[in-house]
Design a protein around this motif. Structure first.
Motif, PDB file in Angstrom:
ATOM      1  N   HIS A 137     -42.116 -85.425 -35.399  1.00 55.30           N
ATOM      2  CA  HIS A 137     -42.441 -85.407 -33.972  1.00 55.30           C
ATOM      3  C   HIS A 137     -42.733 -86.817 -33.460  1.00 55.30           C
ATOM      4  CE1 HIS A 137     -42.402 -81.298 -32.616  1.00 55.30           C
ATOM      5  NE2 HIS A 137     -43.200 -80.877 -33.587  1.00 55.30           N
ATOM      6  N   GLY A 138     -43.366 -87.613 -34.301  1.00 57.26           N
ATOM      7  CA  GLY A 138     -43.804 -88.936 -33.863  1.00 57.26           C
ATOM      8  C   GLY A 138     -42.692 -89.952 -33.724  1.00 57.26           C
ATOM      9  N   GLU A 139     -41.586 -89.748 -34.452  1.00 56.81           N
ATOM     10  CA  GLU A 139     -40.502 -90.734 -34.427  1.00 56.81           C
ATOM     11  C   GLU A 139     -39.156 -90.026 -34.402  1.00 56.81           C
ATOM     12  OE1 GLU A 139     -41.146 -94.247 -37.091  1.00 56.81           O
ATOM     13  OE2 GLU A 139     -42.838 -93.019 -37.763  1.00 56.81           O
ATOM     14  N   THR A 140     -38.559 -89.987 -33.227  1.00 57.55           N
ATOM     15  CA  THR A 140     -37.256 -89.337 -33.075  1.00 57.55           C
ATOM     16  C   THR A 140     -36.157 -90.357 -32.784  1.00 57.55           C
ATOM     17  OG1 THR A 140     -37.736 -88.915 -30.731  1.00 57.55           O
ATOM     18  CG2 THR A 140     -38.267 -87.157 -32.301  1.00 57.55           C
ATOM     19  N   ASN A 141     -36.453 -91.631 -33.063  1.00 59.11           N
ATOM     20  CA  ASN A 141     -35.432 -92.662 -32.900  1.00 59.11           C
ATOM     21  C   ASN A 141     -34.679 -92.840 -34.220  1.00 59.11           C
ATOM     22  OD1 ASN A 141     -37.545 -93.753 -34.318  1.00 59.11           O
ATOM     23  ND2 ASN A 141     -37.634 -95.661 -33.167  1.00 59.11           N
ATOM     24  N   TYR A 142     -33.842 -93.854 -34.278  1.00 58.87           N
ATOM     25  CA  TYR A 142     -33.008 -94.059 -35.459  1.00 58.87           C
ATOM     26  C   TYR A 142     -33.806 -94.620 -36.639  1.00 58.87           C
ATOM     27  CZ  TYR A 142     -28.918 -93.178 -32.529  1.00 58.87           C
ATOM     28  OH  TYR A 142     -27.985 -92.595 -31.710  1.00 58.87           O
ATOM     29  N   ALA A 143     -33.170 -94.587 -37.811  1.00 58.68           N
ATOM     30  CA  ALA A 143     -33.867 -94.911 -39.056  1.00 58.68           C
ATOM     31  C   ALA A 143     -33.899 -96.400 -39.383  1.00 58.68           C
ATOM     32  CB  ALA A 143     -33.216 -94.155 -40.223  1.00 58.68           C
ATOM     33  N   VAL A 199     -28.766 -78.255 -35.136  1.00 61.21           N
ATOM     34  CA  VAL A 199     -27.868 -79.194 -34.454  1.00 61.21           C
ATOM     35  C   VAL A 199     -26.525 -79.157 -35.169  1.00 61.21           C
ATOM     36  CG1 VAL A 199     -29.641 -80.759 -33.557  1.00 61.21           C
ATOM     37  CG2 VAL A 199     -28.748 -81.103 -35.866  1.00 61.21           C
ATOM     38  N   ASP A 200     -25.480 -79.570 -34.470  1.00 60.26           N
ATOM     39  CA  ASP A 200     -24.143 -79.556 -35.073  1.00 60.26           C
ATOM     40  C   ASP A 200     -24.048 -80.537 -36.233  1.00 60.26           C
ATOM     41  OD1 ASP A 200     -23.282 -77.627 -33.283  1.00 60.26           O
ATOM     42  OD2 ASP A 200     -22.584 -79.111 -31.823  1.00 60.26           O
ATOM     43  N   ASN A 201     -24.621 -81.704 -36.043  1.00 60.17           N
ATOM     44  CA  ASN A 201     -24.640 -82.720 -37.094  1.00 60.17           C
ATOM     45  C   ASN A 201     -25.800 -83.668 -36.822  1.00 60.17           C
ATOM     46  OD1 ASN A 201     -23.578 -84.886 -35.243  1.00 60.17           O
ATOM     47  ND2 ASN A 201     -21.774 -83.541 -35.282  1.00 60.17           N
ATOM     48  N   ALA A 202     -26.089 -84.518 -37.792  1.00 59.18           N
ATOM     49  CA  ALA A 202     -27.251 -85.403 -37.674  1.00 59.18           C
ATOM     50  C   ALA A 202     -27.149 -86.317 -36.458  1.00 59.18           C
ATOM     51  CB  ALA A 202     -27.398 -86.231 -38.947  1.00 59.18           C
ATOM     52  N   ALA A 203     -25.963 -86.835 -36.201  1.00 64.23           N
ATOM     53  CA  ALA A 203     -25.794 -87.785 -35.094  1.00 64.23           C
ATOM     54  C   ALA A 203     -26.053 -87.132 -33.740  1.00 64.23           C
ATOM     55  CB  ALA A 203     -24.391 -88.382 -35.135  1.00 64.23           C
ATOM     56  N   SER A 204     -25.707 -85.849 -33.607  1.00 62.93           N
ATOM     57  CA  SER A 204     -25.866 -85.180 -32.312  1.00 62.93           C
ATOM     58  C   SER A 204     -27.332 -85.021 -31.917  1.00 62.93           C
ATOM     59  CB  SER A 204     -25.182 -83.812 -32.336  1.00 62.93           C
ATOM     60  OG  SER A 204     -25.813 -82.946 -33.263  1.00 62.93           O
ATOM     61  N   PHE A 205     -28.235 -85.034 -32.891  1.00 58.41           N
ATOM     62  CA  PHE A 205     -29.662 -84.911 -32.598  1.00 58.41           C
ATOM     63  C   PHE A 205     -30.126 -86.031 -31.674  1.00 58.41           C
ATOM     64  CE2 PHE A 205     -34.029 -86.221 -33.826  1.00 58.41           C
ATOM     65  CZ  PHE A 205     -34.727 -85.090 -33.426  1.00 58.41           C
ATOM     66  N   GLN A 232     -28.566 -87.500 -29.358  1.00 54.97           N
ATOM     67  CA  GLN A 232     -28.036 -87.430 -27.999  1.00 54.97           C
ATOM     68  C   GLN A 232     -28.891 -86.528 -27.112  1.00 54.97           C
ATOM     69  OE1 GLN A 232     -25.570 -89.588 -27.665  1.00 54.97           O
ATOM     70  NE2 GLN A 232     -25.711 -89.870 -29.892  1.00 54.97           N
ATOM     71  N   LEU A 233     -29.876 -85.864 -27.706  1.00 56.02           N
ATOM     72  CA  LEU A 233     -30.696 -84.902 -26.976  1.00 56.02           C
ATOM     73  C   LEU A 233     -31.848 -85.582 -26.244  1.00 56.02           C
ATOM     74  CD1 LEU A 233     -30.959 -82.203 -29.806  1.00 56.02           C
ATOM     75  CD2 LEU A 233     -29.306 -82.275 -27.915  1.00 56.02           C
ATOM     76  N   GLU A 234     -32.373 -84.890 -25.251  1.00 60.42           N
ATOM     77  CA  GLU A 234     -33.552 -85.364 -24.541  1.00 60.42           C
ATOM     78  C   GLU A 234     -34.780 -85.261 -25.453  1.00 60.42           C
ATOM     79  OE1 GLU A 234     -33.732 -86.733 -21.520  1.00 60.42           O
ATOM     80  OE2 GLU A 234     -31.540 -86.613 -21.418  1.00 60.42           O
ATOM     81  N   PRO A 235     -35.772 -86.128 -25.272  1.00 61.33           N
ATOM     82  CA  PRO A 235     -36.963 -86.104 -26.139  1.00 61.33           C
ATOM     83  C   PRO A 235     -37.629 -84.737 -26.238  1.00 61.33           C
ATOM     84  CG  PRO A 235     -36.955 -88.087 -24.809  1.00 61.33           C
ATOM     85  CD  PRO A 235     -35.811 -87.250 -24.321  1.00 61.33           C
ATOM     86  N   ALA A 236     -37.735 -84.029 -25.132  1.00 61.30           N
ATOM     87  CA  ALA A 236     -38.397 -82.720 -25.149  1.00 61.30           C
ATOM     88  C   ALA A 236     -37.629 -81.729 -26.021  1.00 61.30           C
ATOM     89  CB  ALA A 236     -38.534 -82.183 -23.730  1.00 61.30           C
ATOM     90  N   LEU A 237     -36.305 -81.779 -25.961  1.00 58.56           N
ATOM     91  CA  LEU A 237     -35.493 -80.873 -26.767  1.00 58.56           C
ATOM     92  C   LEU A 237     -35.561 -81.247 -28.245  1.00 58.56           C
ATOM     93  CD1 LEU A 237     -33.642 -78.478 -26.912  1.00 58.56           C
ATOM     94  CD2 LEU A 237     -31.708 -79.950 -26.289  1.00 58.56           C
ATOM     95  N   LYS A 238     -35.649 -82.533 -28.537  1.00 55.56           N
ATOM     96  CA  LYS A 238     -35.823 -82.967 -29.924  1.00 55.56           C
ATOM     97  C   LYS A 238     -37.101 -82.367 -30.510  1.00 55.56           C
ATOM     98  CE  LYS A 238     -33.510 -87.496 -29.586  1.00 55.56           C
ATOM     99  NZ  LYS A 238     -33.731 -88.961 -29.637  1.00 55.56           N
ATOM    100  N   ASP A 239     -38.184 -82.469 -29.754  1.00 58.09           N
ATOM    101  CA  ASP A 239     -39.462 -81.919 -30.219  1.00 58.09           C
ATOM    102  C   ASP A 239     -39.385 -80.406 -30.396  1.00 58.09           C
ATOM    103  OD1 ASP A 239     -40.896 -84.282 -30.464  1.00 58.09           O
ATOM    104  OD2 ASP A 239     -41.540 -84.276 -28.372  1.00 58.09           O
ATOM    105  N   GLU A 240     -38.669 -79.753 -29.502  1.00 60.14           N
ATOM    106  CA  GLU A 240     -38.532 -78.295 -29.592  1.00 60.14           C
ATOM    107  C   GLU A 240     -37.789 -77.892 -30.862  1.00 60.14           C
ATOM    108  OE1 GLU A 240     -36.143 -74.720 -27.314  1.00 60.14           O
ATOM    109  OE2 GLU A 240     -36.837 -76.438 -26.118  1.00 60.14           O
TER     110      GLU A 240
END
Length: 224
Positions: free
Chosen positions: A134-140, A100-106, A108-116
């Motif tokens: 994989h289990g938690e792709t939301n914010y910290a 990813v370009d930077n941490a914040a841009s992650f 902005q992605l769709e859940p499926a792309l995050k997992d990929e």
């Protein structure tokens, strides 16, 4: 004590390999305070006053107050995550390897792309970390695991201490510190997330009134 341990926890190298036993232990600790396994932890903790053979009204008082704390903590956690938008440490690892370009841009992605993207880095990262990512792709911030753990320690630990069960209270505290350590080491949270979450849990404990069904359903602000 818990905050001191978190302050002393070194920043982990998320690309450092972990042994099978360490993977299993960190996963167990983290999962014990996460969805859905926190329900098992809650059930076990709720057995404590049953073993003490407390009267039904006293049991009801404890359970209602604990349930109220959990509901309020979930609402608080959900609201603050949306408001603060703090990236998780592992999102910086994804940026480090160019996924990813930077941490914040992650985020902005769709859940499926995050997992990929997480799966693409699986060969470089321990299995326990990948499972948690994989289990938690939301914010910290804040850490729901830590808020849950801190409420358990303050609420049930306080109950145990008042009833002179010091060893059991010590075991509960050790578990809580272990969960906090696992969240940092797995790349899920910053130490500041956990420390602030502990403070938030303490405020909830302080602000939620004590519910006492034994005295004509009175509600007081004094903790038993």
């Amino acid at each position: 004590m818990m905050i001191c341990v978190l302050l002393l926890t070194p920043k982990p190298d998320l690309f450092e390999p972990l042994s099978t036993n360490v993977n299993a232990l960190l996963n167990f600790l983290s999962n014990s305070a996460g969805n859905p396994f926190f329900l098992i932890t809650t059930f076990v903790l709720c057995l404590i006053p049953v073993i003490k053979h407390l009267p039904r009204k006293k049991l009801a008082s404890l359970y209602v107050q604990f349930a109220l704390l959990l509901v309020l903590s979930f609402a608080l956690k959900t609201g603050l995550k949306s408001a603060t938008e703090v990236p998780r440490p592992y999102s910086y690892a994804l940026a480090e390897v160019g996924l990813v370009d930077n941490a914040a841009s992650f985020y902005q992605l769709e859940p499926a792309l995050k997992d990929e993207l997480i799966e693409r880095i699986a060969s470089k990262v321990s299995s326990a970390r990948i499972e948690q990512w994989h289990g938690e792709t939301n914010y910290a911030f804040p850490s729901g695991h830590t808020i849950f753990v801190a409420i358990c320690i303050l609420f049930w630990g306080g109950f145990l201490l008042r009833n002179n069960h010091y060893i059991t209270a010590g075991i509960l505290l050790t578990w809580g510190v272990g969960v906090g350590f696992s969240r940092i080491w797995l790349g899920m949270h910053w130490p500041t997330d956990l420390m602030a979450s502990t403070v938030l849990a303490s405020l909830l404990i302080f602000c939620v009134p004590n519910i006492n069904f034994e005295n004509n359903h009175q509600v007081s602000n004094t903790v038993n």
